[in-house]
Design a protein around this motif. Structure first.
Motif, PDB file in Angstrom:
ATOM      1  N   TYR A  78       5.392   5.257   8.017  1.00 56.52           N
ATOM      2  CA  TYR A  78       3.948   5.177   7.847  1.00 56.52           C
ATOM      3  C   TYR A  78       3.606   3.856   7.171  1.00 56.52           C
ATOM      4  CZ  TYR A  78      -0.402   6.041   5.150  1.00 56.52           C
ATOM      5  OH  TYR A  78      -1.641   5.936   4.560  1.00 56.52           O
ATOM      6  N   LEU A  93       4.587  -9.227   7.203  1.00 58.95           N
ATOM      7  CA  LEU A  93       5.940  -8.956   6.673  1.00 58.95           C
ATOM      8  C   LEU A  93       6.311  -7.477   6.817  1.00 58.95           C
ATOM      9  CD1 LEU A  93       6.362 -11.036   3.381  1.00 58.95           C
ATOM     10  CD2 LEU A  93       7.391 -11.473   5.597  1.00 58.95           C
ATOM     11  N   GLN A 112      -2.244   3.456   9.870  1.00 59.19           N
ATOM     12  CA  GLN A 112      -3.632   3.761   9.491  1.00 59.19           C
ATOM     13  C   GLN A 112      -4.455   2.492   9.308  1.00 59.19           C
ATOM     14  OE1 GLN A 112      -4.146   5.514   5.522  1.00 59.19           O
ATOM     15  NE2 GLN A 112      -5.888   6.694   6.300  1.00 59.19           N
ATOM     16  N   LEU A 252       4.140 -12.419  -0.028  1.00 57.10           N
ATOM     17  CA  LEU A 252       4.235 -13.792   0.472  1.00 57.10           C
ATOM     18  C   LEU A 252       3.172 -14.584  -0.276  1.00 57.10           C
ATOM     19  CD1 LEU A 252       5.406 -15.707   2.736  1.00 57.10           C
ATOM     20  CD2 LEU A 252       3.306 -15.197   3.987  1.00 57.10           C
TER      21      LEU A 252
HETATM   22  P1  TYM Z   1      -4.081  -4.379   3.201  1.00 59.63           P
HETATM   23  O1  TYM Z   1      -4.909  -4.626   4.390  1.00 59.63           O
HETATM   24  O2  TYM Z   1      -4.540  -4.923   1.883  1.00 59.63           O
HETATM   25  O3  TYM Z   1      -2.628  -4.910   3.451  1.00 59.63           O
HETATM   26  C1  TYM Z   1      -1.894  -4.551   4.610  1.00 59.63           C
HETATM   27  C2  TYM Z   1      -0.403  -4.590   4.310  1.00 59.63           C
HETATM   28  O4  TYM Z   1       0.015  -5.890   3.959  1.00 59.63           O
HETATM   29  C3  TYM Z   1       0.644  -5.878   2.680  1.00 59.63           C
HETATM   30  N1  TYM Z   1       0.329  -7.187   2.080  1.00 59.63           N
HETATM   31  C4  TYM Z   1       1.240  -8.154   1.885  1.00 59.63           C
HETATM   32  N2  TYM Z   1       2.570  -8.161   2.112  1.00 59.63           N
HETATM   33  C5  TYM Z   1       3.241  -9.297   1.782  1.00 59.63           C
HETATM   34  N3  TYM Z   1       2.637 -10.397   1.294  1.00 59.63           N
HETATM   35  C6  TYM Z   1       1.308 -10.440   1.057  1.00 59.63           C
HETATM   36  N4  TYM Z   1       0.736 -11.528   0.555  1.00 59.63           N
HETATM   37  C7  TYM Z   1       0.546  -9.263   1.362  1.00 59.63           C
HETATM   38  N5  TYM Z   1      -0.768  -8.927   1.269  1.00 59.63           N
HETATM   39  C8  TYM Z   1      -0.872  -7.668   1.718  1.00 59.63           C
HETATM   40  C9  TYM Z   1       0.068  -4.666   1.973  1.00 59.63           C
HETATM   41  O5  TYM Z   1       0.912  -4.176   0.956  1.00 59.63           O
HETATM   42  C10 TYM Z   1      -0.019  -3.696   3.122  1.00 59.63           C
HETATM   43  O6  TYM Z   1       1.250  -3.120   3.380  1.00 59.63           O
HETATM   44  N6  TYM Z   1      -5.310   0.377   1.925  1.00 59.63           N
HETATM   45  C11 TYM Z   1      -4.380  -0.441   2.684  1.00 59.63           C
HETATM   46  C12 TYM Z   1      -4.202   0.019   4.129  1.00 59.63           C
HETATM   47  C13 TYM Z   1      -3.239   1.170   4.252  1.00 59.63           C
HETATM   48  C14 TYM Z   1      -1.844   1.100   4.015  1.00 59.63           C
HETATM   49  C15 TYM Z   1      -1.356   2.408   4.252  1.00 59.63           C
HETATM   50  C16 TYM Z   1      -1.004   0.040   3.651  1.00 59.63           C
HETATM   51  C17 TYM Z   1      -3.538   2.446   4.607  1.00 59.63           C
HETATM   52  N7  TYM Z   1      -2.408   3.198   4.625  1.00 59.63           N
HETATM   53  C18 TYM Z   1       0.008   2.677   4.135  1.00 59.63           C
HETATM   54  C19 TYM Z   1       0.352   0.316   3.512  1.00 59.63           C
HETATM   55  C20 TYM Z   1       0.843   1.619   3.752  1.00 59.63           C
HETATM   56  C21 TYM Z   1      -4.828  -1.913   2.676  1.00 59.63           C
HETATM   57  O7  TYM Z   1      -5.965  -2.201   2.423  1.00 59.63           O
HETATM   58  O8  TYM Z   1      -3.833  -2.798   3.055  1.00 59.63           O
END
Ligand code: TYM
Length: 379
Positions: A78, A93, A112, A252
């Motif tokens: 998930y 990533l 999601q 990142l």
């Molecule tokens: P969001 O849109 O902020 O981020 C999406 C996914 O990217 C990861 N992420 C990063 N990973 C590495 N380096 C970065 N700089 C970086 N910025 C963001 C986040 O950890 C995420 O995995 N509420 C959530 C959406 C969601 C979700 C989930 C995410 C719903 N269900 C289950 C992970 C797992 C959101 O706004 O993600």
């Protein structure tokens, strides 16, 4: 006096100097081990760059999830995205890693799109814009190479009829005082934002609910999303589901000084829709660990440990471990100058973007194959 900036890591804000060891302590999660990385690699047949480079720093119950698979049981995945704009390379990533895990463990991935969350949290974003980004960002997810037979992408808003029943059952088991304590909500927060965590948590149990059997769920994501899983693990017990397992990625960094990626500073991140020449300009302007003058750099060498350009090679753009070490040495010795190193990265980013953008365009014709369907139709 230290000039370190205070660390803030929540699902809605990541800022300051990130100290991963402190986060592991604060969040009460387990540090990643070589043994666990090797166990994943054994099933996959190769060790993914992200495992070789220590991108996954911590986990919860990963050993249990792997053990279930090793006993011959089915396992699931998930992850998700809050669609408030275009996707940047950091988001990719965990999605690249999901593709690797999906292939290795023959796992269904529930993906999601929290368009409701983004609408509820961002004053300037309309619901229509957030939902439109769901379908735009879904093209990026598909372009990561996931299997349409085993991937279920859904919008909280458009697919709510598949989610609400379970969401309500989860919500009944979470008190306001819990979400207030875990997410820091105060009295000014709208009640939609207070409800949303239930919907993000229920997906931990969605595959089990749809299939009528308990299926171990693993969540690959950066560590900012962890607060949801802490609460979801308590709810799991109360509902008779397995506790969801997690594997947490580092962030990142962005391209500016301090490494922050910010939606309000588009030059701080490379977006998957950026034309290669725009990405090149961003790379050429990026903050590095270089010295003020060429003479100094030749004499003292660069500082890869604080260099964002080096981080992009490290996380994404140098597959060969030996070549990465050679680059690091050449930088430290002053042999490699920042301009040259940036030029090469810009070239690699351009190759990546051209290929990814072609796959994104192709994905438009296959979007429907990836969307969550009623149980009976897909299985
Ligand atoms: P969001 O849109 O902020 O981020 C999406 C996914 O990217 C990861 N992420 C990063 N990973 C590495 N380096 C970065 N700089 C970086 N910025 C963001 C986040 O950890 C995420 O995995 N509420 C959530 C959406 C969601 C979700 C989930 C995410 C719903 N269900 C289950 C992970 C797992 C959101 O706004 O993600």
């Amino acid at each position: 006096m230290s000039d370190r900036k205070e660390m803030v890591v929540t699902p809605w804000q990541v800022s300051g100097d990130i100290d991963y060891n402190r986060l592991i302590d604060q969040f009460g999660v387990e540090p990643m081990t070589r043994e666990l990385e090797d166990r994943i690699a054994k099933h996959a047949g190769f060790k993914h760059l992200q495992l070789r480079r220590g991108v996954y720093i911590s986990h919860r119950d990963l050993d249990w999830w792997l053990g279930e698979f090793e006993k011959g049981n089915r396992v699931g995945l998930y992850t998700g995205r809050g669609p408030s704009g275009h996707v940047h390379l950091g988001h990719l990533l965990p999605w690249f890693f999901c593709k690797y895990l999906q292939d290795a463990f023959n796992a269904e991935l529930y993906f999601q799109m929290t368009d409701d969350e983004k609408f509820l949290h961002r004053p300037g974003l309309t619901l229509e814009e957030a939902v439109a980004f769901t379908y735009d960002n879904a093209l990026d997810v598909i372009a990561c190479g996931l299997d349409p037979e085993k991937t279920h992408i859904f919008s909280d808003v458009d697919h709510i009829h598949h989610l609400y029943r379970l969401g309500v059952k989860v919500a009944k088991r979470i008190t306001f005082s819990t979400v207030r304590a875990v997410f820091g909500f105060d009295n000014s927060v709208n009640i939609g934002a207070i409800w949303h965590p239930a919907l993000q948590m229920m997906v931990c149990f969605l595959q089990s609910e749809r299939e009528g059997e308990n299926i171990p769920c693993l969540i690959p994501a950066a560590i900012d999303q962890d607060p949801y899983w802490r609460v979801a693990r308590d709810v799991a017990d109360k509902m008779g589901y397995y506790k969801p397992a997690q594997i947490h990625a580092k962030f990142l960094p962005g391209l500016g000084e301090g490494g922050k990626m910010s939606a309000s500073q588009p030059d701080s991140a490379i977006f998957t829709v950026d034309p290669p020449e725009v990405a090149k300009r961003k790379v050429m302007m990026a903050f590095t660990g270089g010295r003020d003058t060429v003479e100094e750099q030749r004499k003292l060498g660069g500082r890869p440990q604080v260099c964002n350009i080096y981080a992009y090679y490290y996380f994404l753009f140098e597959e060969e471990d030996k070549a990465l070490v050679d680059r690091e040495h050449a930088c430290r010795s002053g042999e490699l100058l920042c301009g040259e190193c940036k030029q090469e990265l810009a070239r690699r980013v351009a190759v990546f973007l051209r290929d990814f953008q072609a796959r994104r365009r192709e994905a438009r014709d296959h979007l429907d194959d990836f969307l969550l369907e009623p149980v009976a139709r897909k299985r």
